[in-house]
Motif scaffolding. Structure first.
Motif, PDB file in Angstrom:
ATOM      1  N   THR A 150      27.358  31.318  38.984  1.00  0.00           N
ATOM      2  CA  THR A 150      28.413  30.440  38.461  1.00  0.00           C
ATOM      3  C   THR A 150      28.342  30.340  36.942  1.00  0.00           C
ATOM      4  OG1 THR A 150      28.384  29.130  40.502  1.00  0.00           O
ATOM      5  CG2 THR A 150      29.384  28.120  38.556  1.00  0.00           C
ATOM      6  N   VAL A 151      27.127  30.186  36.417  1.00  0.00           N
ATOM      7  CA  VAL A 151      26.957  30.078  34.964  1.00  0.00           C
ATOM      8  C   VAL A 151      27.378  31.370  34.272  1.00  0.00           C
ATOM      9  CG1 VAL A 151      25.247  29.818  33.118  1.00  0.00           C
ATOM     10  CG2 VAL A 151      25.151  28.331  35.124  1.00  0.00           C
ATOM     11  N   LEU A 152      26.969  32.516  34.823  1.00  0.00           N
ATOM     12  CA  LEU A 152      27.317  33.795  34.205  1.00  0.00           C
ATOM     13  C   LEU A 152      28.821  34.032  34.229  1.00  0.00           C
ATOM     14  CD1 LEU A 152      24.449  36.082  35.570  1.00  0.00           C
ATOM     15  CD2 LEU A 152      24.762  35.256  33.229  1.00  0.00           C
ATOM     16  N   LYS A 153      29.502  33.617  35.281  1.00  0.00           N
ATOM     17  CA  LYS A 153      30.954  33.749  35.322  1.00  0.00           C
ATOM     18  C   LYS A 153      31.596  32.882  34.247  1.00  0.00           C
ATOM     19  CE  LYS A 153      31.568  35.076  40.161  1.00  0.00           C
ATOM     20  NZ  LYS A 153      32.123  34.677  41.482  1.00  0.00           N
ATOM     21  N   ASN A 154      31.069  31.688  34.062  1.00  0.00           N
ATOM     22  CA  ASN A 154      31.596  30.811  33.012  1.00  0.00           C
ATOM     23  C   ASN A 154      31.364  31.400  31.622  1.00  0.00           C
ATOM     24  OD1 ASN A 154      32.454  28.925  34.899  1.00  0.00           O
ATOM     25  ND2 ASN A 154      30.553  27.746  34.793  1.00  0.00           N
ATOM     26  N   LEU A 155      30.283  32.195  31.482  1.00  0.00           N
ATOM     27  CA  LEU A 155      29.968  32.796  30.195  1.00  0.00           C
ATOM     28  C   LEU A 155      30.739  34.090  29.955  1.00  0.00           C
ATOM     29  CD1 LEU A 155      26.095  32.210  30.062  1.00  0.00           C
ATOM     30  CD2 LEU A 155      27.844  31.048  28.707  1.00  0.00           C
ATOM     31  N   GLY A 156      31.459  34.584  30.961  1.00  0.00           N
ATOM     32  CA  GLY A 156      32.295  35.758  30.750  1.00  0.00           C
ATOM     33  C   GLY A 156      32.000  36.941  31.645  1.00  0.00           C
ATOM     34  N   MET A 157      31.039  36.846  32.542  1.00  0.00           N
ATOM     35  CA  MET A 157      30.733  37.983  33.415  1.00  0.00           C
ATOM     36  C   MET A 157      31.698  37.976  34.605  1.00  0.00           C
ATOM     37  SD  MET A 157      27.069  39.205  35.012  1.00  0.00           S
ATOM     38  CE  MET A 157      27.256  38.330  36.559  1.00  0.00           C
ATOM     39  N   LYS A 158      32.934  38.357  34.309  1.00  0.00           N
ATOM     40  CA  LYS A 158      33.984  38.366  35.317  1.00  0.00           C
ATOM     41  C   LYS A 158      35.081  39.311  34.878  1.00  0.00           C
ATOM     42  CE  LYS A 158      36.142  34.365  33.114  1.00  0.00           C
ATOM     43  NZ  LYS A 158      36.615  32.970  33.286  1.00  0.00           N
ATOM     44  N   VAL A 159      36.041  39.510  35.747  1.00  0.00           N
ATOM     45  CA  VAL A 159      37.180  40.378  35.454  1.00  0.00           C
ATOM     46  C   VAL A 159      38.370  39.516  35.070  1.00  0.00           C
ATOM     47  CG1 VAL A 159      38.740  42.129  36.383  1.00  0.00           C
ATOM     48  CG2 VAL A 159      36.337  42.105  37.079  1.00  0.00           C
ATOM     49  N   GLY A 160      39.082  39.925  34.013  1.00  0.00           N
ATOM     50  CA  GLY A 160      40.263  39.178  33.616  1.00  0.00           C
ATOM     51  C   GLY A 160      40.080  38.461  32.296  1.00  0.00           C
ATOM     52  N   PRO A 161      40.956  37.500  32.006  1.00  0.00           N
ATOM     53  CA  PRO A 161      40.880  36.754  30.740  1.00  0.00           C
ATOM     54  C   PRO A 161      39.550  36.022  30.596  1.00  0.00           C
ATOM     55  CG  PRO A 161      42.979  36.366  31.854  1.00  0.00           C
ATOM     56  CD  PRO A 161      42.114  37.106  32.826  1.00  0.00           C
ATOM     57  N   GLY A 162      39.036  36.024  29.372  1.00  0.00           N
ATOM     58  CA  GLY A 162      37.783  35.330  29.104  1.00  0.00           C
ATOM     59  C   GLY A 162      36.546  36.121  29.479  1.00  0.00           C
ATOM     60  N   SER A 163      36.708  37.427  29.820  1.00  0.00           N
ATOM     61  CA  SER A 163      35.555  38.242  30.192  1.00  0.00           C
ATOM     62  C   SER A 163      34.867  38.772  28.940  1.00  0.00           C
ATOM     63  CB  SER A 163      35.992  39.406  31.079  1.00  0.00           C
ATOM     64  OG  SER A 163      36.725  40.349  30.317  1.00  0.00           O
ATOM     65  N   ILE A 164      33.739  39.431  29.147  1.00  0.00           N
ATOM     66  CA  ILE A 164      32.964  39.969  28.027  1.00  0.00           C
ATOM     67  C   ILE A 164      33.319  41.430  27.763  1.00  0.00           C
ATOM     68  CG2 ILE A 164      31.021  38.404  28.407  1.00  0.00           C
ATOM     69  CD1 ILE A 164      29.603  40.763  29.801  1.00  0.00           C
ATOM     70  N   GLU A 165      34.463  41.870  28.267  1.00  0.00           N
ATOM     71  CA  GLU A 165      34.849  43.273  28.094  1.00  0.00           C
ATOM     72  C   GLU A 165      34.961  43.643  26.625  1.00  0.00           C
ATOM     73  OE1 GLU A 165      38.385  46.355  29.552  1.00  0.00           O
ATOM     74  OE2 GLU A 165      38.294  44.283  30.303  1.00  0.00           O
ATOM     75  N   CYS A 202      22.839  38.536  24.897  1.00  0.00           N
ATOM     76  CA  CYS A 202      22.762  37.528  23.830  1.00  0.00           C
ATOM     77  C   CYS A 202      24.147  37.020  23.445  1.00  0.00           C
ATOM     78  CB  CYS A 202      22.063  38.120  22.606  1.00  0.00           C
ATOM     79  SG  CYS A 202      20.297  38.399  22.811  1.00  0.00           S
ATOM     80  N   SER A 203      25.130  37.908  23.441  1.00  0.00           N
ATOM     81  CA  SER A 203      26.484  37.461  23.090  1.00  0.00           C
ATOM     82  C   SER A 203      27.017  36.477  24.126  1.00  0.00           C
ATOM     83  CB  SER A 203      27.413  38.669  22.979  1.00  0.00           C
ATOM     84  OG  SER A 203      27.588  39.298  24.245  1.00  0.00           O
ATOM     85  N   MET A 204      26.593  36.627  25.381  1.00  0.00           N
ATOM     86  CA  MET A 204      27.013  35.703  26.429  1.00  0.00           C
ATOM     87  C   MET A 204      26.294  34.373  26.339  1.00  0.00           C
ATOM     88  SD  MET A 204      27.031  38.335  29.648  1.00  0.00           S
ATOM     89  CE  MET A 204      27.027  36.955  30.791  1.00  0.00           C
ATOM     90  N   THR A 205      24.972  34.432  26.086  1.00  0.00           N
ATOM     91  CA  THR A 205      24.153  33.222  26.189  1.00  0.00           C
ATOM     92  C   THR A 205      24.044  32.438  24.885  1.00  0.00           C
ATOM     93  OG1 THR A 205      22.180  34.583  25.798  1.00  0.00           O
ATOM     94  CG2 THR A 205      22.798  34.154  28.085  1.00  0.00           C
ATOM     95  N   VAL A 206      23.920  33.138  23.759  1.00  0.00           N
ATOM     96  CA  VAL A 206      23.741  32.440  22.477  1.00  0.00           C
ATOM     97  C   VAL A 206      24.858  32.718  21.486  1.00  0.00           C
ATOM     98  CG1 VAL A 206      21.243  32.369  22.735  1.00  0.00           C
ATOM     99  CG2 VAL A 206      22.289  34.287  21.533  1.00  0.00           C
ATOM    100  N   GLY A 207      25.845  33.562  21.889  1.00  0.00           N
ATOM    101  CA  GLY A 207      26.979  33.837  21.016  1.00  0.00           C
ATOM    102  C   GLY A 207      26.623  34.615  19.768  1.00  0.00           C
TER     103      GLY A 207
END
Length: 228
Positions: A150-165, A202-207
């Motif tokens: 759940t936390v990783l999805k909130n941080l961007g590990m998902k498909v679509g808008p707001g992802s880490i692509e 690091c970009s996901m967790t600490v920006g």
């Protein structure tokens, strides 16, 4: 005859005590410890596949595996089959070889083999009991996994808008430019690839991302690699 044997043993023990400077109590404790270690080392658990030759007390098969354990295991596979047991120190480890044996364990019956092997050093250095890596399978593990997902999805590990692509694309370009600096010469990119993957995390967790030559990041990377 029996009396002579007893006298010889008593005399030998007395000589050993005189030479070593040990007391009789200390000698008996050492003997008891040795025989107990042998009994534990050679104790065979029930319902285990066969043991290859070369098992010794305390070390088990570690010495027999030598400096090329994969080659030694392949040799034992030809002799003992796809499933056999190795004594790794004081613990029994079942070795699986071949597609059929691995599929039967990990795919057909995953609930029986989902947990990890407990390790004291891993528990001390990686804090397994309160984390996910290497944690035993069970309700606690599943709860932590759901929370982490759940936390990783909130941080961007998902498909679509707001992802880490976009971050992945940016890091891929940085890695490409880093490799291009070699001007076509052979170069080991293992460290650079590890830094690229770490920068995504690091970009996901600490920006923040770190340069490939950042000394602090290199030291942290070496410290993590040393304990894994």
């Amino acid at each position: 005859m029996a009396g002579t044997t007893v006298q010889w043993i008593a005399g030998s023990v007395q000589e050993i005590l005189q030479i070593s400077g040990l007391t009789l109590q200390t000698f008996l404790v050492l003997c008891a410890t040795f025989f107990l270690s042998c009994a534990v080392a050679f104790r065979r658990s029930r319902n285990l596949p066969p043991y290859p030759a070369g098992r010794v007390p305390v070390f088990g098969h570690l010495r027999a595996l030598g400096g090329a354990p994969l080659i030694k295991m392949a040799e034992r596979r030809r002799q003992y089959g796809d499933v056999f047991t190795l004594r790794m120190g004081m613990e029994d480890e079942v070795v699986l070889n071949g597609y059929t044996a691995v599929k039967d364990a990990l795919v057909d019956r995953p609930e029986l083999f989902a947990s990890t092997i407990p390790g004291y050093l891993l528990n001390v250095y990686v804090f397994v009991p309160v984390g996910i890596l290497g944690a035993p399978w069970g309700p606690g593990y599943r709860q932590r996994k759901r929370f982490a997902t759940t936390v990783l999805k909130n941080l961007g590990m998902k498909v679509g808008p707001g992802s880490i692509e976009d971050n992945i694309r940016e890091e891929a370009n940085c890695l490409r430019n880093k490799i291009a600096e070699s001007n076509g010469q052979p170069v080991d990119i293992a460290h650079d690839v590890s830094v690229a993957v770490s920068n995504i995390i690091c970009s996901m967790t600490v920006g923040k991302r770190y340069d490939y030559e950042d000394e602090t990041f290199r030291e942290l990377y070496k410290a993590i690699a040393a304990i894994t």
